[in-house]
Structure formats: structure tokens, C-alpha cells
Design a protein around this motif. Structure first.
Motif, PDB file in Angstrom:
ATOM      1  N   PHE A  99      99.259 -81.932  25.688  1.00 33.83           N
ATOM      2  CA  PHE A  99     100.013 -80.744  25.506  1.00 33.83           C
ATOM      3  C   PHE A  99      98.554 -79.389  24.698  1.00 33.83           C
ATOM      4  O   PHE A  99      97.244 -79.596  25.145  1.00 33.83           O
ATOM      5  CB  PHE A  99     100.195 -80.823  23.208  1.00 33.83           C
ATOM      6  N   GLU A 100      99.086 -78.195  24.596  1.00 33.72           N
ATOM      7  CA  GLU A 100      98.100 -76.711  23.468  1.00 33.72           C
ATOM      8  C   GLU A 100      98.212 -77.055  22.993  1.00 33.72           C
ATOM      9  O   GLU A 100      98.994 -77.102  21.690  1.00 33.72           O
ATOM     10  CB  GLU A 100      99.547 -75.805  24.190  1.00 33.72           C
ATOM     11  N   LEU A 101      97.285 -76.783  22.559  1.00 31.62           N
ATOM     12  CA  LEU A 101      96.656 -76.711  20.915  1.00 31.62           C
ATOM     13  C   LEU A 101      96.350 -74.689  20.629  1.00 31.62           C
ATOM     14  O   LEU A 101      95.473 -74.324  20.820  1.00 31.62           O
ATOM     15  CB  LEU A 101      95.569 -77.425  20.105  1.00 31.62           C
ATOM     16  N   PRO A 102      97.058 -74.239  19.397  1.00 30.28           N
ATOM     17  CA  PRO A 102      96.619 -72.879  19.792  1.00 30.28           C
ATOM     18  C   PRO A 102      95.190 -73.266  18.826  1.00 30.28           C
ATOM     19  O   PRO A 102      94.759 -73.266  18.521  1.00 30.28           O
ATOM     20  CB  PRO A 102      98.274 -72.461  18.246  1.00 30.28           C
ATOM     21  N   PHE A 116      90.493 -81.289  10.986  1.00 33.18           N
ATOM     22  CA  PHE A 116      91.105 -82.120   9.821  1.00 33.18           C
ATOM     23  C   PHE A 116      90.610 -80.252   8.317  1.00 33.18           C
ATOM     24  O   PHE A 116      90.146 -79.319   8.273  1.00 33.18           O
ATOM     25  CB  PHE A 116      90.369 -83.446   8.938  1.00 33.18           C
ATOM     26  N   ARG A 117      92.131 -80.613   7.676  1.00 33.82           N
ATOM     27  CA  ARG A 117      92.092 -79.631   6.896  1.00 33.82           C
ATOM     28  C   ARG A 117      92.421 -80.737   5.215  1.00 33.82           C
ATOM     29  O   ARG A 117      92.274 -81.678   4.687  1.00 33.82           O
ATOM     30  CB  ARG A 117      92.837 -78.958   6.552  1.00 33.82           C
ATOM     31  N   ASP A 118      91.621 -79.882   4.484  1.00 33.13           N
ATOM     32  CA  ASP A 118      91.586 -81.003   2.483  1.00 33.13           C
ATOM     33  C   ASP A 118      91.444 -79.516   1.716  1.00 33.13           C
ATOM     34  O   ASP A 118      91.757 -78.731   1.938  1.00 33.13           O
ATOM     35  CB  ASP A 118      90.237 -81.181   2.737  1.00 33.13           C
ATOM     36  N   LEU A 119      91.932 -80.397   0.135  1.00 29.38           N
ATOM     37  CA  LEU A 119      92.367 -79.130  -1.031  1.00 29.38           C
ATOM     38  C   LEU A 119      90.610 -78.369  -1.201  1.00 29.38           C
ATOM     39  O   LEU A 119      91.089 -77.689  -2.317  1.00 29.38           O
ATOM     40  CB  LEU A 119      92.454 -80.265  -2.128  1.00 29.38           C
ATOM     41  N   THR A 120      89.029 -78.504  -0.625  1.00 24.79           N
ATOM     42  CA  THR A 120      88.268 -77.750  -0.958  1.00 24.79           C
ATOM     43  C   THR A 120      88.317 -76.693   0.501  1.00 24.79           C
ATOM     44  O   THR A 120      87.629 -75.417  -0.065  1.00 24.79           O
ATOM     45  CB  THR A 120      87.063 -78.271  -0.710  1.00 24.79           C
ATOM     46  N   ASN A 121      89.788 -76.848   1.114  1.00 25.18           N
ATOM     47  CA  ASN A 121      89.121 -74.901   2.162  1.00 25.18           C
ATOM     48  C   ASN A 121      89.988 -74.285   1.103  1.00 25.18           C
ATOM     49  O   ASN A 121      91.072 -73.789  -0.016  1.00 25.18           O
ATOM     50  CB  ASN A 121      90.547 -75.504   3.309  1.00 25.18           C
ATOM     51  N   GLU A 122      89.447 -72.897   1.973  1.00 24.07           N
ATOM     52  CA  GLU A 122      89.412 -71.251   1.275  1.00 24.07           C
ATOM     53  C   GLU A 122      88.532 -71.675  -0.420  1.00 24.07           C
ATOM     54  O   GLU A 122      88.955 -71.200  -1.322  1.00 24.07           O
ATOM     55  CB  GLU A 122      90.880 -70.975   0.238  1.00 24.07           C
ATOM     56  N   CYS A 173      88.389 -70.873  17.816  1.00 28.50           N
ATOM     57  CA  CYS A 173      88.776 -72.063  17.538  1.00 28.50           C
ATOM     58  C   CYS A 173      90.026 -72.307  17.648  1.00 28.50           C
ATOM     59  O   CYS A 173      91.234 -71.772  17.340  1.00 28.50           O
ATOM     60  CB  CYS A 173      88.242 -72.085  16.040  1.00 28.50           C
ATOM     61  N   PRO A 174      90.128 -74.128  17.815  1.00 30.89           N
ATOM     62  CA  PRO A 174      91.598 -74.404  17.597  1.00 30.89           C
ATOM     63  C   PRO A 174      91.635 -74.889  16.181  1.00 30.89           C
ATOM     64  O   PRO A 174      91.181 -75.240  14.879  1.00 30.89           O
ATOM     65  CB  PRO A 174      91.051 -76.523  18.177  1.00 30.89           C
ATOM     66  N   ILE A 175      93.242 -74.264  16.084  1.00 27.68           N
ATOM     67  CA  ILE A 175      93.224 -74.545  14.541  1.00 27.68           C
ATOM     68  C   ILE A 175      94.159 -75.813  14.345  1.00 27.68           C
ATOM     69  O   ILE A 175      94.858 -76.778  14.924  1.00 27.68           O
ATOM     70  CB  ILE A 175      95.148 -74.042  14.442  1.00 27.68           C
ATOM     71  N   VAL A 176      93.778 -76.356  13.153  1.00 28.24           N
ATOM     72  CA  VAL A 176      93.975 -78.004  12.555  1.00 28.24           C
ATOM     73  C   VAL A 176      95.904 -78.057  12.947  1.00 28.24           C
ATOM     74  O   VAL A 176      96.111 -77.418  12.401  1.00 28.24           O
ATOM     75  CB  VAL A 176      93.682 -77.742  11.287  1.00 28.24           C
ATOM     76  N   PRO A 177      95.226 -78.854  13.450  1.00 27.55           N
ATOM     77  CA  PRO A 177      97.473 -79.455  13.255  1.00 27.55           C
ATOM     78  C   PRO A 177      98.001 -79.288  11.822  1.00 27.55           C
ATOM     79  O   PRO A 177      97.301 -80.537  10.974  1.00 27.55           O
ATOM     80  CB  PRO A 177      97.022 -80.528  14.407  1.00 27.55           C
ATOM     81  N   GLU A 178      99.135 -79.767  11.437  1.00 26.89           N
ATOM     82  CA  GLU A 178      99.571 -79.690  10.458  1.00 26.89           C
ATOM     83  C   GLU A 178      99.656 -81.526   9.852  1.00 26.89           C
ATOM     84  O   GLU A 178      98.990 -81.461   9.138  1.00 26.89           O
ATOM     85  CB  GLU A 178     100.902 -79.421  10.755  1.00 26.89           C
TER      86      GLU A 178
END
Length: 204
Positions: free
Chosen positions: A81-84, A132-138, A179-184
Motif C-alpha cells: 500500500f501507499e503510505l502518505p 507511532f504516536r503517543d500523548l507526549t507528541n506536540e 517522512c512517512p506519516i504515522v498511520p491512525e
């Protein structure tokens, strides 16, 4: 029997301490190598004043709570698949498997991927990509999430050491990197206070 039990306990404590020491040493090696990479003009994503002013990365304190052994389930017959990406383009990946683990009393699952381009290269044929993303992002880390590099496991378990997670290159240089965006599906509802922290001085 009591003497044997006592000796067994002492031996177990010794082996656990040795393993912990080795794990911490591996994390420190990762930190040193990452700093060395970013200080080297030939390897660093940093440019201009950002490179000149760079001394070392800020890291969360090493915490082996964030080194987890996950149950690994390989994905059968994955579909490419294509990862944005951050620039609006796409990169070719396929799902390799899912890692399930416990953290802060929660059961969490992350999906691991293979880059179709890297799979063709001998050096990277066993490389797995974990965004991955988590609650420390931003807050303490980059808003777009973090990455981890892994190897294909030999069995049904895989070690995820979040102490060795890092920000994507585009967090430091959005002009030259894509850079690849973290999938939902890889957004975690917990704080991962491990790995590289982020000081947002690179996009001003």
C-alpha cells in the motif's frame, strides 16, 4: 533444599542485574551513535545554523519500563500500500505483523511495516519500520510522532525498546526530507516517556 533455593534466588538476581546492565548499555550506545550522526555534516539532516548549534539530543531518562517484550503475530499475505508522507507524496510499504504488549495496565497493539524499496537491499532485508504516536507528541516530542527501527524476529515475540525511538528527519529539516506519516492504527492512548525528546527550534 533451603540452601539451594537461596542460591537460586541469588543467581537469578545476579542474572537479572546483568541483563539490566546490558539493556542500559545498549540504550546509551544508541544515544551516542545518534548524537554522532547528527554532528557529522555528511550524515546529519541538520543544515546551517541548526547544525552549527547542535551539541546533543535531549533524551528522556532511561527507563526500562519502556522496554517491553511484545507478542508478535506475522501478517499473512500482506498487500502493498501507499503510505502518505510529510510532503504530500507516497512511499510503498506492506504490513509485516502486529506487536501486542502491556503498558500502564493497558493492552496495546502496534503494526510493524516493511519498506518495499528497502526489502530489495541485502543490508535491509530483515529491517522493520515502526512509526507511532503517543500523548507526549506536540509537548515533549515531535507532533508528527516517532520512529523505531527493528529486525524481523525469529519467533512469536519481539522486543520494543522505546528508549531507542527517535524523531523523523523531517522534524529537523522539512525542506530536504520526506517522512512517512504515522498511520491512525499506531496512535497510542498513553504517554511514552522514552527515547529522544524534541525542542521545536528547527521550523522557525
Amino acid at each position: 533444599m533451603k540452601k539451594l533455593s537461596f542460591l537460586f534466588i541469588i543467581l537469578s538476581l545476579f542474572l537479572n542485574a546483568q541483563t539490566e546492565k546490558e539493556n542500559v548499555a545498549a540504550i546509551k550506545k544508541f544515544q551516542k551513535e545518534l548524537n554522532t550522526e547528527y554532528l557529522n555534516p555528511k550524515e546529519s539532516p541538520l543544515r546551517g545554523d541548526n547544525l552549527k548549534n547542535f551539541k546533543k539530543h535531549p533524551f528522556f531518562p532511561i527507563n526500562l519500563k519502556y522496554r517491553v517484550t511484545a507478542k508478535f503475530l506475522k501478517t499473512e499475505n500482506p498487500i502493498p500500500f501507499e503510505l502518505p508522507t510529510s510532503s504530500g507524496k507516497f512511499k510503498q510499504y506492506q504490513e509485516y505483523g502486529k506487536a501486542t504488549f502491556e503498558l500502564d495496565g493497558q493492552s496495546l497493539t502496534l503494526t510493524l511495516y516493511q519498506s518495499l524499496d528497502l526489502m530489495k537491499m541485502e543490508k535491509y532485508k530483515d529491517y522493520l519500520f515502526l512509526p507511532f504516536r503517543d500523548l507526549t507528541n506536540e509537548k515533549e516530542t515531535y507532533g508528527g510522532g516517532k520512529y523505531m527501527d527493528l529486525k524481523i524476529p525469529s519467533g512469536n515475540e519481539i522486543v520494543l525498546d522505546f528508549n531507542q525511538s527517535y524523531q523523523p528527519y523531517c522534524a529537523y529539516n522539512a525542506f530536504d526530507y520526506n517522512c512517512p506519516i504515522v498511520p491512525e492504527e499506531n496512535k497510542l492512548p498513553v504517554r511514552i516517556e522514552a527515547g529522544v525528546m524534541y525542542e521545536d527550534v528547527y521550523h522557525h
